[in-house]
Design a protein around this motif. Sequence first.
Motif, short mmCIF file in Angstrom:
data_model
loop_
_atom_site.label_atom_id
_atom_site.label_comp_id
_atom_site.label_asym_id
_atom_site.label_seq_id
_atom_site.Cartn_x
_atom_site.Cartn_y
_atom_site.Cartn_z
N ASN A 33 0.82 -1.22 0.00
CA ASN A 33 0.00 0.00 0.00
C ASN A 33 0.86 1.27 0.00
O ASN A 33 0.35 2.36 0.12
CB ASN A 33 -0.95 0.00 1.20
N GLY A 34 2.15 1.11 -0.10
CA GLY A 34 3.02 2.28 -0.16
C GLY A 34 3.55 2.72 1.19
O GLY A 34 4.35 3.66 1.29
N LEU A 35 3.12 2.04 2.26
CA LEU A 35 3.60 2.43 3.59
C LEU A 35 5.10 2.16 3.73
O LEU A 35 5.58 1.09 3.39
CB LEU A 35 2.81 1.66 4.65
N VAL A 36 5.81 3.17 4.21
CA VAL A 36 7.25 3.05 4.36
C VAL A 36 7.61 2.74 5.80
O VAL A 36 7.06 3.36 6.72
CB VAL A 36 7.94 4.37 3.93
N TYR A 37 8.49 1.76 5.99
CA TYR A 37 8.96 1.50 7.34
C TYR A 37 10.47 1.33 7.36
O TYR A 37 11.08 0.98 6.37
CB TYR A 37 8.25 0.29 7.97
N TYR A 38 11.05 1.66 8.49
CA TYR A 38 12.50 1.60 8.65
C TYR A 38 12.85 0.68 9.81
O TYR A 38 12.11 0.62 10.79
CB TYR A 38 13.05 2.99 8.96
N VAL A 39 13.98 0.01 9.69
CA VAL A 39 14.42 -0.89 10.78
C VAL A 39 15.86 -0.58 11.18
O VAL A 39 16.77 -0.60 10.34
CB VAL A 39 14.32 -2.37 10.36
N LEU A 201 -6.94 7.26 9.44
CA LEU A 201 -7.39 6.25 8.50
C LEU A 201 -7.05 6.62 7.06
O LEU A 201 -6.76 5.76 6.24
CB LEU A 201 -8.90 6.01 8.65
N ASN A 202 -7.11 7.91 6.76
CA ASN A 202 -6.83 8.34 5.38
C ASN A 202 -5.48 9.03 5.24
O ASN A 202 -5.31 9.92 4.42
CB ASN A 202 -7.94 9.28 4.89
N ASN A 203 -4.55 8.66 6.08
CA ASN A 203 -3.27 9.35 6.09
C ASN A 203 -2.21 8.33 6.48
O ASN A 203 -2.20 7.85 7.61
CB ASN A 203 -3.37 10.49 7.12
N LYS A 204 -1.35 7.99 5.54
CA LYS A 204 -0.37 6.92 5.80
C LYS A 204 0.67 7.34 6.84
O LYS A 204 1.24 8.42 6.75
CB LYS A 204 0.37 6.57 4.51
N PRO A 205 0.93 6.47 7.80
CA PRO A 205 2.00 6.78 8.76
C PRO A 205 3.37 6.32 8.23
O PRO A 205 3.45 5.68 7.19
CB PRO A 205 1.61 5.95 9.98
N VAL A 206 4.40 6.65 8.96
CA VAL A 206 5.72 6.06 8.74
C VAL A 206 6.04 5.28 10.00
O VAL A 206 5.72 5.72 11.11
CB VAL A 206 6.78 7.15 8.50
N SER A 226 -0.63 -4.09 5.83
CA SER A 226 -0.65 -3.96 4.36
C SER A 226 -2.03 -3.67 3.78
O SER A 226 -2.16 -3.13 2.70
CB SER A 226 -0.13 -5.25 3.72
N SER A 227 -3.08 -4.03 4.53
CA SER A 227 -4.40 -3.96 3.92
C SER A 227 -5.10 -2.62 4.14
O SER A 227 -6.22 -2.42 3.71
CB SER A 227 -5.27 -5.11 4.44
N HIS A 228 -4.44 -1.70 4.81
CA HIS A 228 -5.05 -0.38 5.03
C HIS A 228 -4.37 0.70 4.19
O HIS A 228 -3.38 0.44 3.55
CB HIS A 228 -4.98 0.00 6.51
N TRP A 229 -4.94 1.87 4.23
CA TRP A 229 -4.38 3.06 3.55
C TRP A 229 -4.22 2.85 2.04
O TRP A 229 -3.28 3.33 1.44
CB TRP A 229 -3.01 3.43 4.16
N LEU A 230 -5.15 2.06 1.46
CA LEU A 230 -5.02 1.81 0.03
C LEU A 230 -5.34 3.05 -0.78
O LEU A 230 -4.80 3.27 -1.84
CB LEU A 230 -5.93 0.64 -0.38
N THR A 231 -6.20 3.90 -0.22
CA THR A 231 -6.57 5.11 -0.96
C THR A 231 -6.11 6.37 -0.23
O THR A 231 -6.56 7.47 -0.54
CB THR A 231 -8.09 5.18 -1.13
N ALA A 232 -5.25 6.21 0.73
CA ALA A 232 -4.87 7.37 1.56
C ALA A 232 -4.03 8.36 0.78
O ALA A 232 -3.31 8.02 -0.14
CB ALA A 232 -4.10 6.89 2.77
#
Lengths: 432, 416
Positions: A33-39, A201-206, A226-232
């Motif tokens: 869904n485009g969500l970016v995460y860092y480790v 809900l309509n705003n992707k987090p990092v 993965s299944s959320h923020w598809l249209t955010a």
Amino acid sequence: MKNFSIPNRSKQPRLKKIQAPELPEPTKGVLNNGLVYYVFKNKLQDVVKIDVLFRAGSVYQNKKLVASTTAKMLKEGTKSMTASKIAERLDHFGAYLETSSNNDRAVLTLFSLKKNVRFLLPLLAATIYEPVFGQQEFHIINTQQKQEFLVNSLKPKHITNRVFNELVFGPDNPYGRTANEADFDALRRDDLIEFHQDFFLNNKPVVIFSGHVDQTIEKQFIELFSSHWLTASDKAFPDPPRDQFATGIHWVDKPGSLQSAFKMGVLTINRFHADYPALLMLNTVLGGYFGSRLMSNIREDKGYTYGINSSLAAYEQACVLSISSEVGREVTSAALAEVQHEINKLRTTPIPEHELSLVRNYLSGNYLRNLEGPLTLADNFRPLIFSALGMNYYKNILNSFQQLTSEELKTTALKYLDPEKMVTVVTGEKLP
Amino acid sequence: MLKFDRFTLDNGLRFLVHRDKTTAMLAMNIVYDVGSRDEDPEKTGFAHLFEHLMFGGSVNIPKYDEPLQKAGGSNNAFTNNDITNYYLTLPSANAETAFWLESDRMTGLAFSEKSLEIQRQVVVEEFRQNYLNQPYGDIWMLLRSLAFKVHPYQWTTIGKMPAHIEQATMDDVKDFYTRFYHPGNAIVSIAGNLKLKEVQKLAEKWFAGIPPGVKHCRKITPEPIQTEHRFLKVEREVPASRLMIAFHMSPKFAADYFTFDLLSDLLGWGNSSRLYQALVIRKKLFSEINAFITGDHDPGLLIISGRLNPGISIDEANEAIWREIDLVRKAAPNKKDLIKIKNKSLANMAYENISLLNRAMNLAFAENLGDAAWVNHLPARYTSVTAEDISEVAREYLTKNNASTLYYCSSNKSVS
């Protein structure tokens, strides 16, 4: 008696060059869904910290208190768990879930032993996706916050900070708006539900992971997120502050107050500006560490205060340099005059080489200290997530510290530290 | 498991060394076995004032902070009722500066009238800032003097009044230094990437030449057993009333100390605790409430502290607390609750030890109480507490006769 030679106490042991801290970049992942995460992986301790950051701070709200209360209430009940159940579960696993917000962001932080993360990730997800904002819980939280506000309203330092922000940014700027008692009564549960819809809900987090993160944890995270923020869509910053609202000195009268709390400061360049490292260094010299000029003069030489400091408050779209202290009522004017004197000295006289080298070393040591331990990289990375910069940002700053000269710093002081442009707020009793 | 080594110099100074090969920083902690409980009742606040003077320069070093900062270091200190603790961190490459600085101020201070005069003023400003010019600033002074009638825990570290600090003389300062600031009354702990041998070498070089002092003999009259309920009501200009109840308990690390700690957790640590669930969530009497122990070396206090919601009668709130106390007295906590509070304590110990400085501090504190190895026994001490132990301690200690109750009432009539 063992043999020992009498050491030479009159000279400091030879100093070695302080090695630069290691600043590894995090590994980056992107979900479907485009969500970016860092480790930031670190196996030294069996703990894991997960930060979920939303652009959902108070600058985005249309009504006062909405952003902070929404964040606060995320863990006060979800569709599947009551507030009490959530508290019970976190305590059972000896874990912490902090949900808070500042001007720019809302942050959920889960802190747990590695072995328990799998039991808590679903809970973290639920507090984001399906908080219920129950009326009863809302009432409890809002009453708590209001009481906290009323107590703070009696603290001279707190009053000063509030008025200062209004005067730097202006009461209509998102950074300058401050709440009052009536705002608590005007707040409604529906305000929170609406804000949550728009900014969670309509705003992707990092997301930032740090500590002993393994594949199982990452896999579970991917499944849950993965299944959320598809249209955010990403939220644009509302209205960045341009000019400082007020200058001069402003008193908040508090008759009988034994001390005066003051804050003096100026709207300045933000943390990504080329002059920022120089300003950071000037701030350190002025009041950024225990041996600073303000501490030496106003506390250690005059005894006017328990403490005085200057700092740079870096927001997403602004930065404020300020000096604050609480001083004896009788010495208020004298203390303010000394602060002005110290600022002017930075503008007129180059910083002596021995002081500059001390501050360089102090700052290098301080970065090493800030980066000590398995979870600190993430804390330092947090301010950078919405910028294109990585941990390299700190390498550049550390290099600048080594290279900046007294003359360059004087020029920077002339440019940014002008007492005429500053605004000062004093809370206390104004003596004739 | 926190690994460490221990050695003692001929002058009596003890060292604890914890090696961590993963860090570039070094933490050094020095605890001096002197706190506000060692003060003259007519000269309170002195131990803390003295802590400030320790930064006013020593025999060979005019300013403590400057060389440390030059070495990339940072430091601080605190005083409580039992100890005065100094700590610093610096890049390990400059470790020797730490030994030089700390050994010099253990050798002798550069006592100056100006330094004393300035620090008297600074501490009076601290007194005003944190205790007099703050809402609820005097609440601990009131509670301590209610709960303790004989023991010096009756005053807070800042002292009974600013006048005591203003009256401190140079003779007092010198006498205090001789009595308490010597190798036999201190413990140094070091955490970082230094080998034991390197630490020994540096310790010998810098600290071994300091002459030993005479270990002071603490003669504090223990607090007599309280036999009836104590009560104090004050009115202040604050927005909300607060209610505090203090119970005398066991000294730190005594056999049942851990039971007290878990009892306080069960009652009031976090949002799932009994008091929070019953009195904040269900009955809505308090906006916040918690329970904790003070952790004093001599018998200290288990405290319940809450802030009332607007319009609630403080008597009613007080009764509601006592009903919760009765419940824990009558029945042992169930298995689920017991597991929860133990898990929480164990997890928190793990979190605490993430920090290098905390590891150095905890070793020194435990050694000062008896044995640094206790830091590794703590988990087992908590795990072995039973549900029955908890209700037994509650039955014996959470009684009216052992309680000091403080009503700190808001004078704002519109609130309650």
